[in-house]
Structures are given as C-alpha cells and as structure tokens.
Design a protein around this motif. Structure first.
Motif, PDB file in Angstrom:
ATOM      1  N   VAL A 217       0.822  -1.203   0.000  1.00 46.45           N
ATOM      2  CA  VAL A 217       0.000   0.000   0.000  1.00 46.45           C
ATOM      3  C   VAL A 217       0.861   1.262   0.000  1.00 46.45           C
ATOM      4  O   VAL A 217       0.654   2.150  -0.813  1.00 46.45           O
ATOM      5  N   ALA A 218       1.818   1.352   0.914  1.00 45.15           N
ATOM      6  CA  ALA A 218       2.579   2.590   1.053  1.00 45.15           C
ATOM      7  C   ALA A 218       3.888   2.331   1.781  1.00 45.15           C
ATOM      8  O   ALA A 218       4.062   1.319   2.445  1.00 45.15           O
ATOM      9  N   SER A 219       4.802   3.263   1.638  1.00 41.17           N
ATOM     10  CA  SER A 219       6.039   3.222   2.423  1.00 41.17           C
ATOM     11  C   SER A 219       6.404   4.646   2.797  1.00 41.17           C
ATOM     12  O   SER A 219       5.940   5.595   2.172  1.00 41.17           O
ATOM     13  N   GLY A 220       7.209   4.791   3.816  1.00 39.45           N
ATOM     14  CA  GLY A 220       7.642   6.118   4.235  1.00 39.45           C
ATOM     15  C   GLY A 220       7.615   6.272   5.730  1.00 39.45           C
ATOM     16  O   GLY A 220       7.932   5.351   6.468  1.00 39.45           O
ATOM     17  N   ASP A 221       7.197   7.433   6.181  1.00 40.62           N
ATOM     18  CA  ASP A 221       7.114   7.745   7.597  1.00 40.62           C
ATOM     19  C   ASP A 221       6.101   6.807   8.266  1.00 40.62           C
ATOM     20  O   ASP A 221       5.000   6.630   7.756  1.00 40.62           O
TER      21      ASP A 221
ATOM     22  N   SER B 197       2.382   8.128   8.570  1.00 38.43           N
ATOM     23  CA  SER B 197       1.585   8.231   7.341  1.00 38.43           C
ATOM     24  C   SER B 197       1.311   6.859   6.742  1.00 38.43           C
ATOM     25  O   SER B 197       0.235   6.623   6.176  1.00 38.43           O
ATOM     26  N   VAL B 198       2.251   5.933   6.871  1.00 39.10           N
ATOM     27  CA  VAL B 198       2.029   4.585   6.350  1.00 39.10           C
ATOM     28  C   VAL B 198       0.924   3.897   7.136  1.00 39.10           C
ATOM     29  O   VAL B 198       0.041   3.261   6.564  1.00 39.10           O
ATOM     30  N   THR B 199       0.946   4.046   8.454  1.00 36.72           N
ATOM     31  CA  THR B 199      -0.090   3.434   9.281  1.00 36.72           C
ATOM     32  C   THR B 199      -1.473   3.918   8.871  1.00 36.72           C
ATOM     33  O   THR B 199      -2.393   3.121   8.697  1.00 36.72           O
ATOM     34  N   THR B 200      -1.634   5.212   8.665  1.00 29.87           N
ATOM     35  CA  THR B 200      -2.923   5.771   8.247  1.00 29.87           C
ATOM     36  C   THR B 200      -3.339   5.218   6.896  1.00 29.87           C
ATOM     37  O   THR B 200      -4.486   4.781   6.713  1.00 29.87           O
ATOM     38  N   ALA B 201      -2.432   5.199   5.926  1.00 32.81           N
ATOM     39  CA  ALA B 201      -2.758   4.704   4.580  1.00 32.81           C
ATOM     40  C   ALA B 201      -3.145   3.233   4.602  1.00 32.81           C
ATOM     41  O   ALA B 201      -4.102   2.830   3.944  1.00 32.81           O
TER      42      ALA B 201
ATOM     43  N   MET C 128      -4.317   1.454   7.212  1.00 33.00           N
ATOM     44  CA  MET C 128      -5.606   1.272   7.896  1.00 33.00           C
ATOM     45  C   MET C 128      -6.777   1.664   7.001  1.00 33.00           C
ATOM     46  O   MET C 128      -7.788   0.975   6.953  1.00 33.00           O
ATOM     47  N   LEU C 129      -6.639   2.760   6.263  1.00 38.18           N
ATOM     48  CA  LEU C 129      -7.699   3.171   5.346  1.00 38.18           C
ATOM     49  C   LEU C 129      -7.885   2.145   4.229  1.00 38.18           C
ATOM     50  O   LEU C 129      -9.015   1.802   3.859  1.00 38.18           O
TER      51      LEU C 129
ATOM     52  N   ALA D  69      -7.308  -0.971   4.390  1.00 41.17           N
ATOM     53  CA  ALA D  69      -7.882  -2.181   4.989  1.00 41.17           C
ATOM     54  C   ALA D  69      -9.340  -1.980   5.379  1.00 41.17           C
ATOM     55  O   ALA D  69     -10.004  -2.917   5.811  1.00 41.17           O
ATOM     56  N   GLY D  70      -9.837  -0.749   5.242  1.00 44.86           N
ATOM     57  CA  GLY D  70     -11.228  -0.465   5.551  1.00 44.86           C
ATOM     58  C   GLY D  70     -11.505  -0.155   7.009  1.00 44.86           C
ATOM     59  O   GLY D  70     -12.640  -0.175   7.450  1.00 44.86           O
ATOM     60  N   ALA D  71     -10.454   0.167   7.748  1.00 42.72           N
ATOM     61  CA  ALA D  71     -10.617   0.480   9.169  1.00 42.72           C
ATOM     62  C   ALA D  71     -10.311   1.963   9.405  1.00 42.72           C
ATOM     63  O   ALA D  71      -9.602   2.595   8.641  1.00 42.72           O
ATOM     64  N   SER D  72     -10.845   2.464  10.483  1.00 42.73           N
ATOM     65  CA  SER D  72     -10.537   3.825  10.876  1.00 42.73           C
ATOM     66  C   SER D  72      -9.134   3.846  11.460  1.00 42.73           C
ATOM     67  O   SER D  72      -8.791   3.015  12.290  1.00 42.73           O
ATOM     68  N   PRO D  73      -8.268   4.797  11.045  1.00 38.75           N
ATOM     69  CA  PRO D  73      -6.910   4.853  11.591  1.00 38.75           C
ATOM     70  C   PRO D  73      -6.860   5.065  13.087  1.00 38.75           C
ATOM     71  O   PRO D  73      -5.877   4.745  13.727  1.00 38.75           O
ATOM     72  N   SER D  74      -7.921   5.572  13.669  1.00 42.26           N
ATOM     73  CA  SER D  74      -7.923   5.820  15.119  1.00 42.26           C
ATOM     74  C   SER D  74      -8.405   4.627  15.906  1.00 42.26           C
ATOM     75  O   SER D  74      -8.397   4.650  17.119  1.00 42.26           O
TER      76      SER D  74
END
Length: 79
Positions: A57-61, A64-68, A70-71, A73-78
């Motif tokens: 999905v993503a790489s980096g900080d 920001s990767v965790t948020t991307a 989670m989104l 995967a269909g889950a809320s990042p919080s």
C-alpha cells in the motif's frame, strides 16, 4: 505461509513457518530502513492451502504509512 507483493522497490517476499496468520494489515520496517516502514493489506486468504496474500500500500514515515494502510484495509486509523 504468507506472501507480500507489489512494492516497486522490493522483490516479492514469501514467509514460511509462521505460527499465526497475520491480520488484515502488516506494517514492517524495511531491512536497514532506519524506521521507514512498508505497509501491506491482505488481499486473499486461502484457508485450504494456508496461504495469505498481501499487497503493498505505502512506504515512508511510520505515521503516514499506518494511516494509509488502515484506510486501505477499511478500518478507521484511530481504531
């Protein structure tokens, strides 16, 4: 076994001998990455063959990767 694929900078990887199947998302530090992580979301789970397939999905900080991931995967990042 699980397979991760799709990252443009890394070869596809296969992991054997895992005692538990990863959840819907995987976050991991790249080898020699100094905290840079890759994020993968589960695309498919073949329970008969015991294989889970994850796509990049993503790489980096890490934040920001965790948020991307989670989104994706269909889950809320919080959650």
């Amino acid at each position: 076994m699980y397979r991760s694929s799709g990252c443009p900078e890394l070869e596809d990887q296969q992991h054997l001998g895992q005692e538990t199947v990863p959840g819907h998302a995987i976050l991991r530090e790249r080898p020699g990455g100094l905290g840079v992580v890759d994020g993968y979301v589960r695309e498919d789970l073949d329970e008969v063959m015991m294989v889970a397939r994850f796509r990049w999905v993503a790489s980096g900080d890490p934040a920001s990767v965790t948020t991307a991931v989670m989104l994706a995967a269909g889950a809320s990042p919080s959650s």
